[in-house]
Design a protein around this motif. Sequence first.
Motif, PDB file in Angstrom:
ATOM      1  N   ILE A  67      65.012-100.831 -12.288  1.00  0.00           N
ATOM      2  CA  ILE A  67      63.998-100.120 -12.894  1.00  0.00           C
ATOM      3  C   ILE A  67      64.609 -99.012 -12.986  1.00  0.00           C
ATOM      4  O   ILE A  67      64.987 -98.280 -12.299  1.00  0.00           O
ATOM      5  CB  ILE A  67      62.672 -99.768 -11.999  1.00  0.00           C
ATOM      6  CG1 ILE A  67      62.001-101.222 -11.511  1.00  0.00           C
ATOM      7  CG2 ILE A  67      61.431 -98.919 -12.544  1.00  0.00           C
ATOM      8  CD1 ILE A  67      60.850-100.841 -10.377  1.00  0.00           C
ATOM      9  N   CYS A  68      64.291 -98.329 -14.383  1.00  0.00           N
ATOM     10  CA  CYS A  68      64.763 -97.137 -14.892  1.00  0.00           C
ATOM     11  C   CYS A  68      63.572 -96.127 -15.432  1.00  0.00           C
ATOM     12  O   CYS A  68      62.821 -96.873 -16.152  1.00  0.00           O
ATOM     13  CB  CYS A  68      65.939 -97.005 -15.843  1.00  0.00           C
ATOM     14  SG  CYS A  68      67.563 -97.588 -15.342  1.00  0.00           S
ATOM     15  N   ARG A  69      63.532 -94.980 -14.656  1.00  0.00           N
ATOM     16  CA  ARG A  69      62.427 -94.355 -15.030  1.00  0.00           C
ATOM     17  C   ARG A  69      62.852 -93.259 -16.075  1.00  0.00           C
ATOM     18  O   ARG A  69      63.754 -92.835 -16.067  1.00  0.00           O
ATOM     19  CB  ARG A  69      61.896 -93.412 -13.997  1.00  0.00           C
ATOM     20  CG  ARG A  69      61.324 -94.332 -12.989  1.00  0.00           C
ATOM     21  CD  ARG A  69      60.768 -93.611 -11.765  1.00  0.00           C
ATOM     22  NE  ARG A  69      59.610 -92.503 -11.781  1.00  0.00           N
ATOM     23  CZ  ARG A  69      59.959 -91.371 -11.857  1.00  0.00           C
ATOM     24  NH1 ARG A  69      61.039 -90.817 -11.215  1.00  0.00           N
ATOM     25  NH2 ARG A  69      58.890 -90.463 -12.153  1.00  0.00           N
ATOM     26  N   VAL A  70      62.132 -93.377 -17.342  1.00  0.00           N
ATOM     27  CA  VAL A  70      62.609 -92.592 -18.686  1.00  0.00           C
ATOM     28  C   VAL A  70      61.603 -91.764 -19.025  1.00  0.00           C
ATOM     29  O   VAL A  70      60.327 -92.133 -19.211  1.00  0.00           O
ATOM     30  CB  VAL A  70      62.970 -93.376 -19.648  1.00  0.00           C
ATOM     31  CG1 VAL A  70      63.282 -92.845 -20.927  1.00  0.00           C
ATOM     32  CG2 VAL A  70      64.019 -94.691 -19.243  1.00  0.00           C
ATOM     33  N   GLU A  71      61.935 -90.381 -19.063  1.00  0.00           N
ATOM     34  CA  GLU A  71      60.983 -89.327 -19.668  1.00  0.00           C
ATOM     35  C   GLU A  71      61.194 -89.271 -21.071  1.00  0.00           C
ATOM     36  O   GLU A  71      62.054 -89.397 -21.525  1.00  0.00           O
ATOM     37  CB  GLU A  71      61.112 -88.057 -18.957  1.00  0.00           C
ATOM     38  CG  GLU A  71      60.470 -86.863 -19.583  1.00  0.00           C
ATOM     39  CD  GLU A  71      60.838 -85.629 -19.216  1.00  0.00           C
ATOM     40  OE1 GLU A  71      60.021 -84.820 -18.291  1.00  0.00           O
ATOM     41  OE2 GLU A  71      61.955 -85.069 -19.650  1.00  0.00           O
ATOM     42  N   TYR A 124      54.235 -99.191 -19.441  1.00  0.00           N
ATOM     43  CA  TYR A 124      53.744 -98.174 -20.328  1.00  0.00           C
ATOM     44  C   TYR A 124      53.183 -96.986 -19.152  1.00  0.00           C
ATOM     45  O   TYR A 124      52.527 -97.381 -18.233  1.00  0.00           O
ATOM     46  CB  TYR A 124      52.622 -98.593 -21.364  1.00  0.00           C
ATOM     47  CG  TYR A 124      53.075 -99.341 -22.378  1.00  0.00           C
ATOM     48  CD1 TYR A 124      54.185 -99.240 -23.169  1.00  0.00           C
ATOM     49  CD2 TYR A 124      52.453-100.586 -22.592  1.00  0.00           C
ATOM     50  CE1 TYR A 124      54.632 -99.898 -23.965  1.00  0.00           C
ATOM     51  CE2 TYR A 124      52.650-101.508 -23.791  1.00  0.00           C
ATOM     52  CZ  TYR A 124      53.888-100.985 -24.464  1.00  0.00           C
ATOM     53  OH  TYR A 124      54.184-101.840 -25.489  1.00  0.00           O
ATOM     54  N   ALA A 125      53.247 -95.844 -19.714  1.00  0.00           N
ATOM     55  CA  ALA A 125      52.630 -94.737 -18.664  1.00  0.00           C
ATOM     56  C   ALA A 125      51.306 -94.508 -18.548  1.00  0.00           C
ATOM     57  O   ALA A 125      50.606 -94.503 -17.408  1.00  0.00           O
ATOM     58  CB  ALA A 125      53.171 -93.594 -19.207  1.00  0.00           C
ATOM     59  N   GLY A 126      50.467 -95.104 -19.764  1.00  0.00           N
ATOM     60  CA  GLY A 126      48.995 -95.033 -19.480  1.00  0.00           C
ATOM     61  C   GLY A 126      48.500 -93.561 -19.241  1.00  0.00           C
ATOM     62  O   GLY A 126      49.139 -92.672 -19.720  1.00  0.00           O
ATOM     63  N   GLY A 127      47.396 -93.611 -18.865  1.00  0.00           N
ATOM     64  CA  GLY A 127      46.882 -92.388 -18.264  1.00  0.00           C
ATOM     65  C   GLY A 127      46.155 -91.486 -19.269  1.00  0.00           C
ATOM     66  O   GLY A 127      44.879 -90.826 -18.835  1.00  0.00           O
ATOM     67  N   ASN A 128      45.741 -91.858 -20.504  1.00  0.00           N
ATOM     68  CA  ASN A 128      44.863 -91.148 -21.544  1.00  0.00           C
ATOM     69  C   ASN A 128      44.518 -92.055 -22.641  1.00  0.00           C
ATOM     70  O   ASN A 128      45.417 -93.007 -22.622  1.00  0.00           O
ATOM     71  CB  ASN A 128      45.280 -89.662 -21.946  1.00  0.00           C
ATOM     72  CG  ASN A 128      46.511 -89.505 -22.688  1.00  0.00           C
ATOM     73  OD1 ASN A 128      46.440 -90.327 -23.668  1.00  0.00           O
ATOM     74  ND2 ASN A 128      47.400 -88.844 -22.194  1.00  0.00           N
ATOM     75  N   ASP A 150      58.095 -93.519 -18.988  1.00  0.00           N
ATOM     76  CA  ASP A 150      57.863 -95.080 -19.112  1.00  0.00           C
ATOM     77  C   ASP A 150      58.698 -95.648 -18.022  1.00  0.00           C
ATOM     78  O   ASP A 150      59.831 -94.954 -17.568  1.00  0.00           O
ATOM     79  CB  ASP A 150      58.087 -95.749 -20.417  1.00  0.00           C
ATOM     80  CG  ASP A 150      57.028 -95.440 -21.451  1.00  0.00           C
ATOM     81  OD1 ASP A 150      55.711 -95.214 -21.087  1.00  0.00           O
ATOM     82  OD2 ASP A 150      57.270 -95.792 -22.885  1.00  0.00           O
ATOM     83  N   LYS A 151      58.559 -96.937 -17.530  1.00  0.00           N
ATOM     84  CA  LYS A 151      59.331 -97.512 -16.672  1.00  0.00           C
ATOM     85  C   LYS A 151      59.919 -98.709 -17.214  1.00  0.00           C
ATOM     86  O   LYS A 151      59.294 -99.840 -17.757  1.00  0.00           O
ATOM     87  CB  LYS A 151      58.651 -98.031 -15.391  1.00  0.00           C
ATOM     88  CG  LYS A 151      58.225 -96.721 -14.646  1.00  0.00           C
ATOM     89  CD  LYS A 151      57.285 -96.936 -13.373  1.00  0.00           C
ATOM     90  CE  LYS A 151      56.666 -95.568 -13.026  1.00  0.00           C
ATOM     91  NZ  LYS A 151      55.235 -95.701 -12.524  1.00  0.00           N
ATOM     92  N   VAL A 152      61.292 -98.810 -17.367  1.00  0.00           N
ATOM     93  CA  VAL A 152      61.996 -99.870 -17.802  1.00  0.00           C
ATOM     94  C   VAL A 152      62.392-100.971 -16.819  1.00  0.00           C
ATOM     95  O   VAL A 152      63.225-100.452 -16.014  1.00  0.00           O
ATOM     96  CB  VAL A 152      63.194 -99.358 -18.797  1.00  0.00           C
ATOM     97  CG1 VAL A 152      64.071-100.618 -19.314  1.00  0.00           C
ATOM     98  CG2 VAL A 152      62.722 -98.326 -19.812  1.00  0.00           C
ATOM     99  N   ILE A 153      61.954-102.311 -16.933  1.00  0.00           N
ATOM    100  CA  ILE A 153      62.526-103.076 -16.091  1.00  0.00           C
ATOM    101  C   ILE A 153      63.933-103.794 -16.612  1.00  0.00           C
ATOM    102  O   ILE A 153      63.756-104.462 -17.884  1.00  0.00           O
ATOM    103  CB  ILE A 153      61.316-104.322 -15.941  1.00  0.00           C
ATOM    104  CG1 ILE A 153      59.883-103.548 -15.542  1.00  0.00           C
ATOM    105  CG2 ILE A 153      61.759-105.199 -14.914  1.00  0.00           C
ATOM    106  CD1 ILE A 153      60.054-103.032 -14.255  1.00  0.00           C
TER     107      ILE A 153
END
Length: 193
Positions: free
Chosen positions: A118-122, A156-160, A138-141
């Motif tokens: 998993i890579c976390r990407v801002e 996806y980040a989601g949240g709003n 977002d988190k890339v699998i």
Amino acid sequence: MKKSITTIPILVLMTLLLACSQNSVQEAKQVVSNFYQANQTSHPTGALTLSELLALRQFVSVPLFELLKNVSEAEEAHLRETADQEPPLVEGNLLTSLPQGATTYRIINCTLETDQGICRVELVFSDAQHKSPAKWVDKVILSKDVRGWVIGNIIYAGGNSTMRSGDLHSTLLLILGSPETPSSVEQFDEDEL
């Protein structure tokens, strides 16, 4: 003397394993970086075109590529059947949480196991009209295939209300009208995501 002779090979082996691990993380980060650079260059809006699919092919897993290709084909058929009189099946950039896409990205970190990671990407989106840019993670699998590290999904980040939630794989299946099948997201513990 005997103790130091056995200690040296163990230290060498540990050093080699650490170096391999660091190389693997660098390789994974490079794949993710190349993917987002290609995404920024093409800036897709809607189902991917043939040239956009080909630009991303080397960075994504075969199953993800097939889903992206199937969505593009479904979009072409939909537009042909409706003579462009109905909205498209896909609106915005499917490869990021924000439909407008991202103008910049930064890889925060990558956590890798033997054949998955998993890579976390801002990601940030800003344009002339936005006084404060949109920013999300977002988190890339990742998974490994014969080419090395490849992208198998994006969470996806989601949240709003302006952001997508869920994951790319499920979103593509929903567009295709297919029942959801387990995606690579379910292979990870919630803490890793």
